[in-house]
Design an enzyme around this catalytic site. Structure first.
Site, PDB file in Angstrom:
ATOM      1  N   SER A 147       0.782  -1.431  -0.311  1.00 55.67           N
ATOM      2  CA  SER A 147      -0.085   0.007   0.111  1.00 55.67           C
ATOM      3  C   SER A 147       0.627   1.296   0.344  1.00 55.67           C
ATOM      4  O   SER A 147       1.907   1.119   0.758  1.00 55.67           O
ATOM      5  CB  SER A 147      -0.931   0.162   1.120  1.00 55.67           C
ATOM      6  OG  SER A 147      -1.120   1.544   1.731  1.00 55.67           O
ATOM      7  N   TYR A 161      -2.004  -0.269   9.719  1.00 58.31           N
ATOM      8  CA  TYR A 161      -2.013  -1.123   8.835  1.00 58.31           C
ATOM      9  C   TYR A 161      -0.600  -0.677   7.935  1.00 58.31           C
ATOM     10  O   TYR A 161      -0.030  -1.755   7.119  1.00 58.31           O
ATOM     11  CB  TYR A 161      -3.539  -0.334   7.778  1.00 58.31           C
ATOM     12  CG  TYR A 161      -3.417  -0.539   6.616  1.00 58.31           C
ATOM     13  CD1 TYR A 161      -3.901  -2.465   6.227  1.00 58.31           C
ATOM     14  CD2 TYR A 161      -2.962   0.197   5.389  1.00 58.31           C
ATOM     15  CE1 TYR A 161      -4.124  -2.130   4.822  1.00 58.31           C
ATOM     16  CE2 TYR A 161      -3.409   0.357   4.287  1.00 58.31           C
ATOM     17  CZ  TYR A 161      -3.784  -1.105   3.807  1.00 58.31           C
ATOM     18  OH  TYR A 161      -3.862  -1.467   2.929  1.00 58.31           O
TER      19      TYR A 161
HETATM   20  N1  LIG Z   1      -8.622  -1.480  -2.163  1.00 55.42           N
HETATM   21  C1  LIG Z   1      -8.037  -0.465  -1.363  1.00 55.42           C
HETATM   22  O1  LIG Z   1      -7.465   0.737  -1.460  1.00 55.42           O
HETATM   23  C2  LIG Z   1      -6.130  -0.838  -0.918  1.00 55.42           C
HETATM   24  C3  LIG Z   1      -4.600   0.288  -1.173  1.00 55.42           C
HETATM   25  C4  LIG Z   1      -3.676  -0.360  -1.049  1.00 55.42           C
HETATM   26  C5  LIG Z   1      -3.493  -2.026  -0.924  1.00 55.42           C
HETATM   27  N2  LIG Z   1      -5.065  -2.455  -0.807  1.00 55.42           N
HETATM   28  C6  LIG Z   1      -3.877  -4.034  -0.578  1.00 55.42           C
HETATM   29  O2  LIG Z   1      -4.741  -4.633  -1.655  1.00 55.42           O
HETATM   30  C7  LIG Z   1      -4.801  -5.913  -1.286  1.00 55.42           C
HETATM   31  C8  LIG Z   1      -6.405  -6.597  -1.840  1.00 55.42           C
HETATM   32  O3  LIG Z   1      -6.887  -5.627  -1.232  1.00 55.42           O
HETATM   33  P1  LIG Z   1      -8.872  -5.203  -1.790  1.00 55.42           P
HETATM   34  O4  LIG Z   1      -8.664  -3.965  -1.761  1.00 55.42           O
HETATM   35  O5  LIG Z   1      -8.959  -6.283  -2.779  1.00 55.42           O
HETATM   36  O6  LIG Z   1      -9.931  -6.210  -0.411  1.00 55.42           O
HETATM   37  P2  LIG Z   1     -10.157  -7.113  -0.401  1.00 55.42           P
HETATM   38  O7  LIG Z   1     -11.498  -6.026  -1.437  1.00 55.42           O
HETATM   39  O8  LIG Z   1     -11.513  -6.764   1.019  1.00 55.42           O
HETATM   40  O9  LIG Z   1     -10.507  -8.363  -0.502  1.00 55.42           O
HETATM   41  C9  LIG Z   1      -9.429  -8.852   0.023  1.00 55.42           C
HETATM   42  C10 LIG Z   1      -9.052 -10.317   0.544  1.00 55.42           C
HETATM   43  O10 LIG Z   1      -8.594 -11.002   1.068  1.00 55.42           O
HETATM   44  C11 LIG Z   1      -8.833 -11.941   1.683  1.00 55.42           C
HETATM   45  N3  LIG Z   1      -9.084 -12.706   3.002  1.00 55.42           N
HETATM   46  C12 LIG Z   1      -8.970 -11.536   3.366  1.00 55.42           C
HETATM   47  N4  LIG Z   1      -8.457 -11.997   5.364  1.00 55.42           N
HETATM   48  C13 LIG Z   1      -8.778 -13.062   4.741  1.00 55.42           C
HETATM   49  C14 LIG Z   1      -7.907 -13.721   5.538  1.00 55.42           C
HETATM   50  N5  LIG Z   1      -7.479 -14.233   7.277  1.00 55.42           N
HETATM   51  N6  LIG Z   1      -7.630 -15.313   5.184  1.00 55.42           N
HETATM   52  C15 LIG Z   1      -7.662 -15.042   4.192  1.00 55.42           C
HETATM   53  N7  LIG Z   1      -8.161 -14.156   2.534  1.00 55.42           N
HETATM   54  C16 LIG Z   1      -8.652 -13.071   3.683  1.00 55.42           C
HETATM   55  C17 LIG Z   1     -10.750 -11.723   1.143  1.00 55.42           C
HETATM   56  O11 LIG Z   1     -11.009 -13.272   0.821  1.00 55.42           O
HETATM   57  P3  LIG Z   1     -11.841 -13.964   2.065  1.00 55.42           P
HETATM   58  O12 LIG Z   1     -12.464 -12.512   2.643  1.00 55.42           O
HETATM   59  O13 LIG Z   1     -12.915 -14.268   1.142  1.00 55.42           O
HETATM   60  O14 LIG Z   1     -11.131 -14.729   2.530  1.00 55.42           O
HETATM   61  C18 LIG Z   1     -10.087 -11.141  -0.217  1.00 55.42           C
HETATM   62  O15 LIG Z   1     -10.372 -12.252  -1.243  1.00 55.42           O
HETATM   63  C19 LIG Z   1      -5.441  -5.903   0.209  1.00 55.42           C
HETATM   64  O16 LIG Z   1      -3.531  -6.651   0.807  1.00 55.42           O
HETATM   65  C20 LIG Z   1      -4.839  -4.663   0.665  1.00 55.42           C
HETATM   66  O17 LIG Z   1      -4.075  -4.262   1.929  1.00 55.42           O
HETATM   67  C21 LIG Z   1      -5.562  -2.423  -1.182  1.00 55.42           C
END
Ligand SMILES: NC(=O)c1ccc[n+]([C@@H]2O[C@H](COP(=O)([O-])OP(=O)(O)OC[C@H]3O[C@@H](n4cnc5c(N)ncnc54)[C@H](OP(=O)(O)O)[C@@H]3O)[C@@H](O)[C@H]2O)c1
Length: 247
Positions: free
Chosen positions: A147, A160
């Site tokens: 991030s 975070y």
């Molecule tokens: N969205 C943003 O603004 C943003 C910005 C910068 C970085 N990121 C990073 O990008 C990555 C993906 O985020 P996203 O935006 O796609 O979020 P999201 O839509 O909330 O998806 C999160 C994913 O992680 C999985 N996950 C969460 N906790 C888990 C656990 N304990 N065990 C296994 N799987 C788990 C979820 O699957 P299940 O719930 O099915 O387990 C889901 O597939 C993350 O690392 C996040 O920190 C996001």
């Protein structure tokens, strides 16, 4: 047995950025292992990717459980015998100010965002190394979704951001150990991406102003295509606007 098609393992593949990356890789001719906790969503993704011609293994697992993390690596090896790209997208974020910060939230973020990637990279490293012989030009790749808060802190996101900074450091350390053998790691560091995770921001920031999951997927694909001589230790991706270094 080693498959002829390239194979990728994607965590956090049930939705959001991970699912978009998996879809992009499926379109590009990769076979996949998908993991997350939501088995129904993973199976739906597998059906979607089958229509794109990809074979998909589903490995339901909780990234806070070390045995589950290791078993995902085992499922992938048994299915394909090769690992061209390891994509670590599973992650959690939890906003609260310092001064009584709930430590269980700190622990959860470090377990899922740092410990699980560490364990998974460790468990997959032999297979990533072995696969370099099958893809000698590009070598093999690790891509972790960190991030921009790893570099540009935000109030409420201390735990975070610290976890994501650790993930950047982990990718950089991996490069010092194995990039010479053809395994390169990149931490992609996005600002807000329009997914479920950023929905809490909608009152302050319209989804249309956020980076898209498809943007991140496109960058992952580009990283898989670079020669083994190039290493991209981390890659910031920020929203359009006059202020660059902010989420
Ligand atoms: N969205 C943003 O603004 C943003 C910005 C910068 C970085 N990121 C990073 O990008 C990555 C993906 O985020 P996203 O935006 O796609 O979020 P999201 O839509 O909330 O998806 C999160 C994913 O992680 C999985 N996950 C969460 N906790 C888990 C656990 N304990 N065990 C296994 N799987 C788990 C979820 O699957 P299940 O719930 O099915 O387990 C889901 O597939 C993350 O690392 C996040 O920190 C996001």
């Amino acid at each position: 047995m080693t498959g002829a098609r390239r194979a990728a393992l994607v965590t956090g593949a049930s939705r959001g950025i991970g699912r978009a990356i998996a879809r992009r890789l499926a379109r590009e001719g990769y076979d996949l292992t998908l993991t997350a906790r939501d088995g129904d969503a993973l199976r739906a993704a597998a059906e979607e990717f089958a229509r794109l011609g990809a074979r998909t293994e589903v490995a339901v697992g909780d990234m806070s459980d070390e045995d589950a993390v290791r078993s995902v690596a085992d499922v992938h090896r048994a299915a394909y015998g090769r690992l061209d790209a390891l994509v670590v997208s599973a992650g959690v974020g939890s906003s609260a100010p310092l001064g009584g910060y709930p430590m269980h939230r700190f622990d959860k973020q470090f377990t899922v965002n740092v410990r699980a990637p560490f364990v998974l990279i460790d468990a997959c490293l032999d297979l990533l190394r072995e696969t370099v012989t099958l893809s000698p030009e590009t070598g093999t790749k690790i891509v972790a979704i960190s991030s921009i808060t790893a570099f540009a802190p935000e109030p409420g996101l201390a735990a975070y951001g610290a976890s994501k900074a650790a993930l950047v450091a982990l990718c950089e350390a991996v490069n010092t150990e194995v990039s010479v053998a053809g395994v390169a790691a990149t931490a992609i560091c996005p600002g807000y991406v329009d997914t479920d995770m950023s929905a809490w921001m909608h009152e302050r920031l319209a989804p249309t102003e956020m980076v898209t999951s498809e943007d991140i997927a496109e960058l992952v694909l580009a990283l898989t295509r670079t020669s083994r001589r190039a290493v991209v230790p981390h890659l910031p991706v920020v929203r359009a606007g006059s202020e660059l270094w902010r989420a």
